[in-house]
Design a protein around this motif. Structure first.
Motif, mmCIF file in Angstrom:
data_model
loop_
_atom_site.group_PDB
_atom_site.id
_atom_site.type_symbol
_atom_site.label_atom_id
_atom_site.label_comp_id
_atom_site.label_asym_id
_atom_site.label_seq_id
_atom_site.Cartn_x
_atom_site.Cartn_y
_atom_site.Cartn_z
ATOM 1 N N HIS A 1 44.443 -17.838 -56.289
ATOM 2 C CA HIS A 1 44.274 -17.290 -54.945
ATOM 3 C C HIS A 1 42.804 -17.147 -54.551
ATOM 4 O O HIS A 1 42.432 -17.437 -53.420
ATOM 5 N N TYR B 1 46.404 -15.185 -51.727
ATOM 6 C CA TYR B 1 45.740 -15.974 -50.678
ATOM 7 C C TYR B 1 46.587 -15.910 -49.414
ATOM 8 O O TYR B 1 47.805 -16.104 -49.453
ATOM 9 N N ALA C 1 40.790 -18.885 -51.439
ATOM 10 C CA ALA C 1 40.063 -18.057 -50.465
ATOM 11 C C ALA C 1 38.604 -18.482 -50.393
ATOM 12 O O ALA C 1 38.013 -18.513 -49.309
#
Length: 150
Positions: free
Chosen positions: A11, A84, A15
């Protein structure tokens, strides 16, 4: 070796990629469009057959749409559970908008993920520090502390 399926588990990496695309848009002017008819936009009249370009770079860094827009903050794409955020804010347009959105967006993000993770895996003995660019201070990111094992 990382795979495309690993994106669902990494995640922070996703990002980081999203924030990089927001913060430093690869093609900030997007692709030129042409008006088909005379068009009124706010107080401006755009004549038929006029070339129009949207400056996506300013939209991706607009203080009205992004809190602390001049700060590199991947956490803005992470929810409260550390996942995310897949639903993008309307001002996140590094690949354009509408019918003319970049057809290679999904491939580009997939490749960015694979290249970035492979790079990070091969440099795990180092601290990666982002230096300021154009006088804009950036946060220090210690990849070794934030990267999950892939």
């Amino acid at each position: 070796m990382p795979t495309h399926e690993d994106r669902n588990r990494c995640h922070y990496v996703m990002a980081f990629i999203a924030e990089t695309l927001r913060f430093r848009n690869v093609v900030p002017t997007g692709v030129a469009h042409k008006t088909l008819v005379n068009t009124k936009l706010d107080k401006y009249t755009i004549p038929e057959n006029m070339s129009v370009m949207v400056y996506q770079g300013i939209i991706c860094r607009n203080e009205k749409d992004w809190q602390n827009a001049d700060e590199f903050t991947p956490e803005r794409f992470i929810d409260s559970e550390g996942q995310y955020i897949t639903t993008r804010p309307k001002a996140f347009i590094p690949f354009g908008v509408g019918r003319r959105v970049c057809a290679g967006e999904k491939l580009a993000i997939a490749d960015l993920f694979l290249v970035l993770v492979r790079f990070l895996q091969s440099t795990q003995d180092y601290d990666i520090v982002l230096d300021s660019n154009d006088g804009i201070p950036l946060k220090l990111i210690l990849i070794s502390q934030t990267m999950p094992d892939v």
